[in-house]
Design a protein around this motif. Structure first.
Motif, PDB file in Angstrom:
ATOM      1  N   ARG A 130       3.305  37.299  18.907  1.00  0.00           N
ATOM      2  CA  ARG A 130       4.632  37.072  18.319  1.00  0.00           C
ATOM      3  C   ARG A 130       4.526  36.746  16.833  1.00  0.00           C
ATOM      4  O   ARG A 130       5.327  37.206  16.021  1.00  0.00           O
ATOM      5  N   ARG A 140       3.739  39.881  14.984  1.00  0.00           N
ATOM      6  CA  ARG A 140       4.928  40.734  14.966  1.00  0.00           C
ATOM      7  C   ARG A 140       5.896  40.269  13.882  1.00  0.00           C
ATOM      8  O   ARG A 140       6.439  41.079  13.134  1.00  0.00           O
ATOM      9  N   GLU A 141       6.094  38.964  13.785  1.00  0.00           N
ATOM     10  CA  GLU A 141       6.986  38.420  12.766  1.00  0.00           C
ATOM     11  C   GLU A 141       6.449  38.702  11.367  1.00  0.00           C
ATOM     12  O   GLU A 141       7.211  39.035  10.453  1.00  0.00           O
ATOM     13  N   GLN A 188       1.696  47.384  17.955  1.00  0.00           N
ATOM     14  CA  GLN A 188       3.036  46.805  18.036  1.00  0.00           C
ATOM     15  C   GLN A 188       4.115  47.847  17.757  1.00  0.00           C
ATOM     16  O   GLN A 188       5.141  47.889  18.439  1.00  0.00           O
TER      17      GLN A 188
END
Length: 212
Positions: free
Chosen positions: A14, A17-18, A55
């Protein structure tokens, strides 16, 4: 112990991804969508190309993720219950104001507007995956209130557009076009309250909540 490892990997995924989404948004604004490569995004975000491609296998997929995350809300699957249109619209209005106040939301619209002549598919993605699902949730709420008998609305699409427009026309569009445009918390609350009052005055079966 086996439960900790997946949780850790999910958290790291996460975070990466951010980082990727943040870097991509900045580069799309700086260089334009066309001139921004996935390799450049990987370099800016500090992740490997393999991680980025795992991703997001393509640039359109990455842009779709930006749209989805811009419009996501923590309680998007929990619409207000029908029965009190003032409370329901107030909750929706606050949620919408919070969405519009996100810096990435302004960035998203600027990217779409700048690239519209060459990449109309970006606008379609923004509309179909971002704006339209949120609009449908508001439309569904108003339809539920209509069926509950608290409001009488012949054109639910128009009513939803009017309500959201009263909020965005004051809180969002000036911020997109006017440098330094800021709205105080009290003013935001007033804008939402007036939008609720106007909508209930037009559509409520009884004048519930108008004196609040």
């Amino acid at each position: 112990m086996s439960r900790v490892v997946p949780t850790y990997h999910q958290r790291v995924a996460r975070e990466k991804r951010e980082m990727i989404v943040t870097a991509a948004t900045a580069l799309f604004l700086e260089l334009g969508y066309d001139r921004t490569s996935l390799a450049r995004i990987a370099e800016r975000s500090g992740v490997s190309r393999a991680t980025l491609f795992k991703q997001f296998p393509s640039k359109p997929a990455l842009f779709d993720a930006i749209v989805t995350e811009c419009w996501s809300t923590a309680d998007e699957d929990d619409p207000p219950p029908a029965g009190d249109v003032v409370d329901g619209l107030t909750a929706i209005g606050r949620r919408y104001a919070e969405l519009l106040s996100r810096p990435r939301m302004t960035d998203l619209f600027r990217i779409v507007i700048a690239e519209l002549p060459r990449f109309p598919e970006l606008a379609r993605a923004q509309f179909s995956q971002g704006k339209m699902p949120y609009f449908d949730s508001v439309r569904g709420y108003l339809l539920a209130e209509h069926e509950a008998g608290t409001v009488r609305i012949e054109d639910v699409d128009l009513a939803a557009t009017q309500f959201l427009g009263m909020i965005s026309n004051y809180l969002f569009w000036p911020a997109l076009l006017v440098p330094g445009w800021e709205v105080s918390t009290d003013r935001v609350a007033q804008v939402i309250d007036e939008a609720v009052r106007t909508t209930t005055a037009r559509y409520a079966v009884t004048a519930q909540g108008l004196g609040r």
